[in-house]
Write a protein that holds these residues in place. Sequence first.
Motif, PDB file in Angstrom:
ATOM      1  N   GLY A  24      40.080  14.755 -35.581  1.00 49.22           N
ATOM      2  CA  GLY A  24      40.506  15.991 -34.916  1.00 49.22           C
ATOM      3  C   GLY A  24      42.019  16.089 -34.806  1.00 49.22           C
ATOM      4  O   GLY A  24      42.621  17.090 -35.178  1.00 49.22           O
ATOM      5  N   ASP A  25      42.653  15.006 -34.337  1.00 47.55           N
ATOM      6  CA  ASP A  25      44.104  15.021 -34.157  1.00 47.55           C
ATOM      7  C   ASP A  25      44.857  14.989 -35.486  1.00 47.55           C
ATOM      8  O   ASP A  25      45.924  15.571 -35.609  1.00 47.55           O
ATOM      9  N   PHE A  96      46.429   8.573 -36.593  1.00 51.02           N
ATOM     10  CA  PHE A  96      45.389   7.604 -36.930  1.00 51.02           C
ATOM     11  C   PHE A  96      45.408   6.433 -35.954  1.00 51.02           C
ATOM     12  O   PHE A  96      44.367   6.001 -35.441  1.00 51.02           O
ATOM     13  N   LEU A  97      46.617   5.919 -35.659  1.00 47.67           N
ATOM     14  CA  LEU A  97      46.743   4.767 -34.761  1.00 47.67           C
ATOM     15  C   LEU A  97      46.603   5.164 -33.294  1.00 47.67           C
ATOM     16  O   LEU A  97      45.891   4.524 -32.522  1.00 47.67           O
ATOM     17  N   PHE A  98      47.315   6.242 -32.919  1.00 48.31           N
ATOM     18  CA  PHE A  98      47.405   6.618 -31.510  1.00 48.31           C
ATOM     19  C   PHE A  98      46.169   7.391 -31.048  1.00 48.31           C
ATOM     20  O   PHE A  98      45.506   7.022 -30.080  1.00 48.31           O
ATOM     21  N   SER A  99      45.821   8.456 -31.771  1.00 49.35           N
ATOM     22  CA  SER A  99      44.810   9.376 -31.252  1.00 49.35           C
ATOM     23  C   SER A  99      43.392   8.830 -31.274  1.00 49.35           C
ATOM     24  O   SER A  99      42.628   9.021 -30.350  1.00 49.35           O
ATOM     25  N   SER A 100      43.049   8.125 -32.368  1.00 52.19           N
ATOM     26  CA  SER A 100      41.686   7.584 -32.405  1.00 52.19           C
ATOM     27  C   SER A 100      41.503   6.611 -31.239  1.00 52.19           C
ATOM     28  O   SER A 100      40.457   6.599 -30.583  1.00 52.19           O
ATOM     29  N   ASN A 101      42.557   5.838 -30.935  1.00 51.21           N
ATOM     30  CA  ASN A 101      42.456   4.869 -29.834  1.00 51.21           C
ATOM     31  C   ASN A 101      42.470   5.516 -28.455  1.00 51.21           C
ATOM     32  O   ASN A 101      41.792   5.055 -27.541  1.00 51.21           O
TER      33      ASN A 101
END
Length: 311
Positions: A24-25, A96-101
């Motif tokens: 989404g992000d 990918f690193l920030f939003s999924s987490n």
Amino acid sequence: STNNSMSNEERTPLYHRFIAGGIGDMTAAFFTHPIDVVKVRMQIFGEASSVSAPDHRQIPTRKRLKFGSAIRNILQKEGIRYGIYKGLTASLLRQFLFSSNRHGGYGILVQVFHNSGNGDVPYHLRFISGIIAGAVAAMIGNPADVVLVRMQSDNTLPINQRRNYNNAFDGIYKIIKNETWTHLWRGCGPTVFRATLITSTQLPIYDTVKIYLNKVTSFRPELVTFISSLASAAASSLVTSPVDVVKTRMMKMKDGVYKSSLDCVLKTIKVEGVLGLYKGLFPTFLRLAPHNIILWQTMELVSSLLRKYKV
């Protein structure tokens, strides 16, 4: 109904939030990237280090860069790929690193609170979940954030000082090789602070407005998502704009302009007034509104597909 929204959260496996939130992000970032580039340019315009007098003294300025003229400038001088889409790889890596987490972490914490209480998770616990998830995710994503700001502001530096990263991975490699790996966590304080603010407003407000609308109206799901998205965008813009200005200036600076984030806040207020901290507020909202709408629509879509195909 409330139960329905909560049972929806319960039925969904938690790893769906990592996948759907990340996708989404990343989708939203792709569409809103040009606005982000303009925002960064507006935030560093007129700062204490960017305007030099003939004898090389720095002249800070209270002038503002207007949104329209900033876009025109970038398009005319730098074009699309190397102008308004500069740093796209870093932006996607960051999401990918920030939003999924942050989405995944928030989901896990809300679930924990849900299991320990009964019925709906109250707003203050969702708020706390957002703070924790945002902070952890921001630390993980910070290297991509540093490269992103440097790529987006590179064209404002004199040619001999430009960093010319080819893409996000090239940027990370060059920072480790030419500087030191700790520079990948430059500006981590403001980044984490901003991430806690944005995650603790954006996610809980979206959830809360959505649950409320489902309870008191018979709006269609798309409309509920749309209204909730706008509410979450408005709240997060107001809260994060000042932090964003400081974060951008700290990451872009050459050594020694600001001693710390607080020093940056005080110098900005002294030179540009309190409204200096709200430079770029309009593009911040202009970026967050479509970003939120695309994020939540995509996230709801991906979630329903994951449920439907029992991934």
